[in-house]
Design a protein around this motif. Structure first.
Motif, mmCIF file in Angstrom:
data_model
loop_
_atom_site.group_PDB
_atom_site.id
_atom_site.type_symbol
_atom_site.label_atom_id
_atom_site.label_comp_id
_atom_site.label_asym_id
_atom_site.label_seq_id
_atom_site.Cartn_x
_atom_site.Cartn_y
_atom_site.Cartn_z
ATOM 1 N N MET A 1 -5.087 21.320 8.248
ATOM 2 C CA MET A 1 -5.276 21.941 6.822
ATOM 3 C C MET A 1 -6.665 22.771 6.815
ATOM 4 N N GLN A 2 -6.495 23.636 5.679
ATOM 5 C CA GLN A 2 -7.431 24.903 5.715
ATOM 6 C C GLN A 2 -7.629 25.345 4.351
ATOM 7 N N THR A 3 -8.845 25.792 4.211
ATOM 8 C CA THR A 3 -9.079 26.180 2.651
ATOM 9 C C THR A 3 -9.370 27.420 2.727
ATOM 10 N N ARG A 4 -9.208 28.407 1.602
ATOM 11 C CA ARG A 4 -9.701 30.014 1.547
ATOM 12 C C ARG A 4 -10.159 30.227 0.440
ATOM 13 N N ARG A 5 -10.934 31.166 0.299
ATOM 14 C CA ARG A 5 -11.535 31.718 -1.038
ATOM 15 C C ARG A 5 -10.270 32.399 -1.704
ATOM 16 N N PRO A 6 -10.515 32.948 -2.945
ATOM 17 C CA PRO A 6 -9.231 33.463 -3.454
ATOM 18 C C PRO A 6 -9.132 35.049 -2.923
ATOM 19 N N ASP A 7 -10.287 35.503 -2.243
ATOM 20 C CA ASP A 7 -10.019 36.782 -1.658
ATOM 21 C C ASP A 7 -9.314 36.632 -0.198
ATOM 22 N N GLY A 8 -9.272 35.243 0.292
ATOM 23 C CA GLY A 8 -8.563 35.080 1.663
ATOM 24 C C GLY A 8 -9.688 34.725 2.672
ATOM 25 N N GLU A 9 -10.730 34.743 2.453
ATOM 26 C CA GLU A 9 -11.681 34.306 3.484
ATOM 27 C C GLU A 9 -11.658 32.938 3.659
ATOM 28 N N ILE A 10 -11.599 32.381 4.960
ATOM 29 C CA ILE A 10 -11.544 30.955 5.395
ATOM 30 C C ILE A 10 -12.836 30.232 4.763
ATOM 31 N N LEU A 11 -12.540 29.182 4.345
ATOM 32 C CA LEU A 11 -13.906 28.478 3.776
ATOM 33 C C LEU A 11 -13.971 27.228 4.747
ATOM 34 N N ASP A 12 -12.988 26.626 5.032
ATOM 35 C CA ASP A 12 -13.293 25.616 5.951
ATOM 36 C C ASP A 12 -11.805 25.039 6.585
ATOM 37 N N ARG A 13 -11.802 24.248 7.704
ATOM 38 C CA ARG A 13 -10.649 23.564 8.129
ATOM 39 C C ARG A 13 -10.754 22.236 8.962
ATOM 40 N N THR A 14 -9.626 21.778 8.889
ATOM 41 C CA THR A 14 -9.937 20.151 9.589
ATOM 42 C C THR A 14 -9.937 20.315 11.018
ATOM 43 N N ALA A 15 -10.589 19.284 11.597
ATOM 44 C CA ALA A 15 -10.820 19.127 13.145
ATOM 45 C C ALA A 15 -9.476 19.423 13.746
ATOM 46 N N ASN A 16 -8.445 19.200 13.321
ATOM 47 C CA ASN A 16 -7.311 19.306 14.355
ATOM 48 C C ASN A 16 -6.849 20.515 14.624
ATOM 49 N N LEU A 17 -7.244 21.464 13.730
ATOM 50 C CA LEU A 17 -6.978 22.898 13.838
ATOM 51 C C LEU A 17 -8.238 23.576 14.857
ATOM 52 N N GLU A 18 -9.018 22.780 15.237
ATOM 53 C CA GLU A 18 -10.132 23.289 16.181
ATOM 54 C C GLU A 18 -10.624 24.876 15.427
ATOM 55 N N ARG A 19 -10.293 25.723 16.420
ATOM 56 C CA ARG A 19 -10.773 27.392 15.843
ATOM 57 C C ARG A 19 -9.647 27.912 15.618
ATOM 58 N N PHE A 20 -8.573 27.345 15.182
ATOM 59 C CA PHE A 20 -7.403 28.177 14.900
ATOM 60 C C PHE A 20 -7.136 28.396 13.348
ATOM 61 N N ASP A 21 -6.792 29.652 13.170
ATOM 62 C CA ASP A 21 -6.670 30.102 11.769
ATOM 63 C C ASP A 21 -5.024 29.789 11.236
ATOM 64 N N LEU A 22 -5.067 29.292 10.036
ATOM 65 C CA LEU A 22 -3.631 29.141 9.462
ATOM 66 C C LEU A 22 -3.390 30.471 8.812
#
Ligand code: ADP
Length: 395
Positions: A1-22
């Motif tokens: 799971m991952q969250t972004r700001r409305p402009d698309g910038e990534i805010l946070d992600r769960t640990a299982n994604l490690e450093r991977f972007d959705l």
């Protein structure tokens, strides 16, 4: 799971994604800003991802984007395996279909190949004893094989018959030539004697001339016999008419008594009936049998000529009290040029009985013999009975 700001910038992600972007495409971001959820499939270096992005709102304002990612690698793997299985299965099914089709066609066509091979071998070797081996069902091909074998059987029988006829013909020509050569050689020797210088004494000349006449008579008889045999065997156009037995036998009786050489001739009264035959040829056959009986029966013996009525036929017997015929030669006496004991034969060429048989058979009858050495012989001719009388006497 991952969250972004409305402009698309990534805010946070769960640990299982490690450093991977959705990832989120610009079109996806636009949709989110307009308050719509978005489902996207993204290809990454770790395989395909199904990404579900939805806007996070408060008081009608878009505060951010919540993204959920699900790897599609299991699904892709399963689909790949299924594809491979389907491809391999398809190949196997195709190969099996081809092989079984080929096998079935081969099995169905094997008898036809065998028929072709057999026909070719027969053509080459002229061996009509060959058959097509077929153990299959009795379908159209089985029927073809059976018909082909039946045809071969007919052909073989015809071929064997032809072969026998051809051999018999060859033997006949050889025998006839041999028989004709003997009197001709004697005649030639006699003519040489007459040509001698100085001439042979007149009494010897007379003897030689007598011999010449005897030999030429023998040749005339022989040639006449050969002609009669050829005609009889060719199945010449025969007259077939009712021949009343009484006048026939009484006329023959008179004739035979003139020919007899001390034998007693008996002709019991014939029944009132007619045989269906050619009158001249029937007389010729009976004369051959009577002539034999006279030649082979010693003076004082008895020769009986009689007719009997059988159900549908007329039997004519020529019976003698002659020497009889030994059982070992009995089956051969009707063969052409067959002569029994040469010491006893009266100079015949061995054609009489074969002419008699050919004539009787040409008239649709049969001839047979019964004989016992020391007792005598009986020759029996059977001919069809004249139908008018056969039916009127049955009434
Ligand atoms: P052939 O000219 O020798 O008489 P046939 O064909 O008439 O020729 O007879 C064949 C042979 O059958 C004779 O050579 C003889 O041995 C035997 N045969 C025929 N008729 C008689 C008979 N009535 N009695 C004994 N033998 C006979």
């Amino acid at each position: 799971m991952q969250t972004r700001r409305p402009d698309g910038e990534i805010l946070d992600r769960t640990a299982n994604l490690e450093r991977f972007d959705l990832p989120l495409s610009p079109a996806g971001l636009t949709a989110i800003r307009q308050g719509r959820t978005r489902v996207e499939v993204a290809s990454t270096e770790n395989g395909r991802l199904l990404i579900y992005s939805l806007p996070v709102r408060r008081d009608g304002q878009i505060l951010g984007v919540l993204q959920l990612g699900r790897s599609l690698s299991d699904y892709d793997q399963a689909q790949g395996t299924l594809g491979r299985i389907l491809f391999a299965g398809g190949l196997v099914a195709l190969a099996t279909a081809f092989a079984s089709g080929w096998l079935l066609a081969g099995m169905a066509l094997r008898p036809i190949h065998q028929i072709t091979r057999t026909a070719r071998a027969i053509g080459r070797l002229r061996d009509f004893s060959q058959r097509v081996p077929y153990a299959g069902p009795s379908d159209e091909i089985g029927e073809l094989a059976r018909t082909f074998n039946a045809m071969l059987e007919e052909l073989q029988a015809a071929y064997v018959q032809l072969e026998h006829a051809f051999q018999a013909q060859r033997r006949f020509v050889a025998d006839a030539s041999h028989e004709l050569r003997t009197p001709l050689t004697t005649m030639r020797g006699n003519l040489e004697l007459l040509r001698r210088e100085p001439p042979i004494p007149p009494e010897d000349q007379r003897e030689v001339l007598e011999d010449l006449i005897t030999e030429s008579d023998r040749m005339i008889r022989l040639v006449n016999d050969l002609l009669a045999l050829a005609r009889a065997e060719a199945g010449q156009a025969l007259r077939r008419e009712p021949v009343p037995l009484r006048p026939l036998l009484s006329e023959l009786g008179r004739q035979v008594r003139r020919l007899a050489r001390g034998q007693i001739i008996e002709t019991p009264e014939a029944p009132e009936a007619s045989a269906l035959a050619d009158p001249d040829l029937l007389k010729q056959v009976l004369l051959i049998l009577i002539d034999n009986a006279i030649r082979y029966t010693p003076p004082g013996g008895r020769i009986t000529l009689q007719a009997r009525i059988e159900e549908m036929s007329i039997a004519l017997d020529v019976q003698d009290t002659g020497p009889g015929i030994p059982s070992e030669i009995l089956p051969h006496i009707f063969e052409r040029f067959f002569r029994g004991d040469p010491a006893r034969t009266g100079g015949g060429a061995g054609l009489g009985l074969s002419i008699a048989r050919a004539l009787v058979e040409a008239m649709g009858g049969t001839i047979e013999v019964q004989s016992q050495v020391g007792v005598g012989s009986t020759f029996t001719i059977r001919l069809p009975r004249s139908p008018d009388e056969a039916t009127s006497s049955a009434k």
